[in-house]
Design a protein around this motif. Structure first.
Motif, PDB file in Angstrom:
ATOM      1  N   GLY A 222      -2.445   1.224  23.079  1.00  0.00           N
ATOM      2  CA  GLY A 222      -1.903   2.179  22.193  1.00  0.00           C
ATOM      3  C   GLY A 222      -2.784   2.832  21.535  1.00  0.00           C
TER       4      GLY A 222
ATOM      5  N   ASN B  32       0.739   6.651  20.189  1.00  0.00           N
ATOM      6  CA  ASN B  32       1.264   6.657  21.564  1.00  0.00           C
ATOM      7  C   ASN B  32       1.111   5.194  22.094  1.00  0.00           C
ATOM      8  N   VAL B  33       2.075   4.918  22.951  1.00  0.00           N
ATOM      9  CA  VAL B  33       2.408   3.947  23.814  1.00  0.00           C
ATOM     10  C   VAL B  33       1.839   4.179  25.102  1.00  0.00           C
TER      11      VAL B  33
END
Length: 241
Positions: free
Chosen positions: A152, A187-188
């Motif tokens: 991430g 963000n993943v």
């Protein structure tokens, strides 16, 4: 005389037979002793000599494997560079399966100019550079083809009010200096990583992105919103050492 001569011949024959028999017994006793003494000594020396060589080879292999893992690399997001933001990665690898990165995002907006058909060129002094900072994390899992990555990113920035307000800037009545903007991105991502040449890797990732905007106008109020979308990253990273 005949009796004396026969007695002497018989005595000599008996003596020679006894001497020959003693020689044969002596040779039979010594021959096995030589073979038994030398054979074990030769085998023991071979075993003792081979053991240190194997240990030295094992040590060389261990040193070579541990030295193949890079520690620091510099990367750039190719997708972001072609769009509105270039993200630079400072990658640290504490182990072969873990990557921790410092992230720096840059986006520069040039000054707007207007050239009328008649008259002098006009400049609007609206140039600015948005800078984002953050951290990233990736866990690499080996597969039969390419290492699979899961991780991430978190990014913080305070962009120009022109970026946050967008098209609404034309109707904004106040001063842009009175507006403060905050942007948070989480963000993943998941993807794969390939080594193109020694020390140069290409990592492709995709996943969900959470984009939070907030801007505050002095003596007016605060506005915020959360965007959810699809995020892609293609990092080209060069490991220096």
């Amino acid at each position: 005389m005949k009796k004396i001569f026969l007695s002497a011949v018989i005595a000599l024959a008996l003596c020679s037979y006894g001497y020959a028999q003693d020689d044969e017994e002596y040779e039979e006793e010594e021959a096995p002793a030589k073979v038994v003494k030398k054979a074990p000594a030769y085998e023991e020396e071979e075993e003792e000599d081979e053991a240190p060589v194997a240990k030295k080879a094992d040590k060389k292999k261990e040193k070579k494997v541990s030295g193949d893992v890079p520690f620091f690399g510099l990367g750039v997001d190719l997708v972001g560079s072609l769009k509105d933001e270039a993200i630079i990665r400072l990658v640290f690898k504490p182990s072969a399966s873990i990557e921790v990165a410092g992230l720096i995002g840059l986006w520069h907006h040039g000054e707007t100019t207007f050239k009328p058909k008649t008259g002098d060129e006009q400049s609007y002094s609206d140039n600015y550079t948005d800078i984002a900072v953050g951290v990233g994390f990736d866990y690499l899992m080996p597969t039969a083809f390419l290492p699979f990555t899961v991780g991430g990113e978190f990014l913080f920035s305070s962009p120009s009010p022109r970026t946050a307000l967008g098209d609404a800037i034309a109707n904004f009545q106040g001063k842009l200096s009175d507006v403060s903007v905050t942007r948070l991105r989480f963000n993943v991502l998941a993807g794969a990583e390939a080594e193109l040449v020694k020390g140069l890797t290409l990592s492709g990732k995709a996943g969900l992105g959470f984009d939070y905007w907030s801007y505050d106008v002095v003596d007016v109020g605060t506005t915020s919103w959360l965007d959810l979308g699809f995020v892609t990253r293609v990092y080209l990273t060069w490991y220096m050492f």
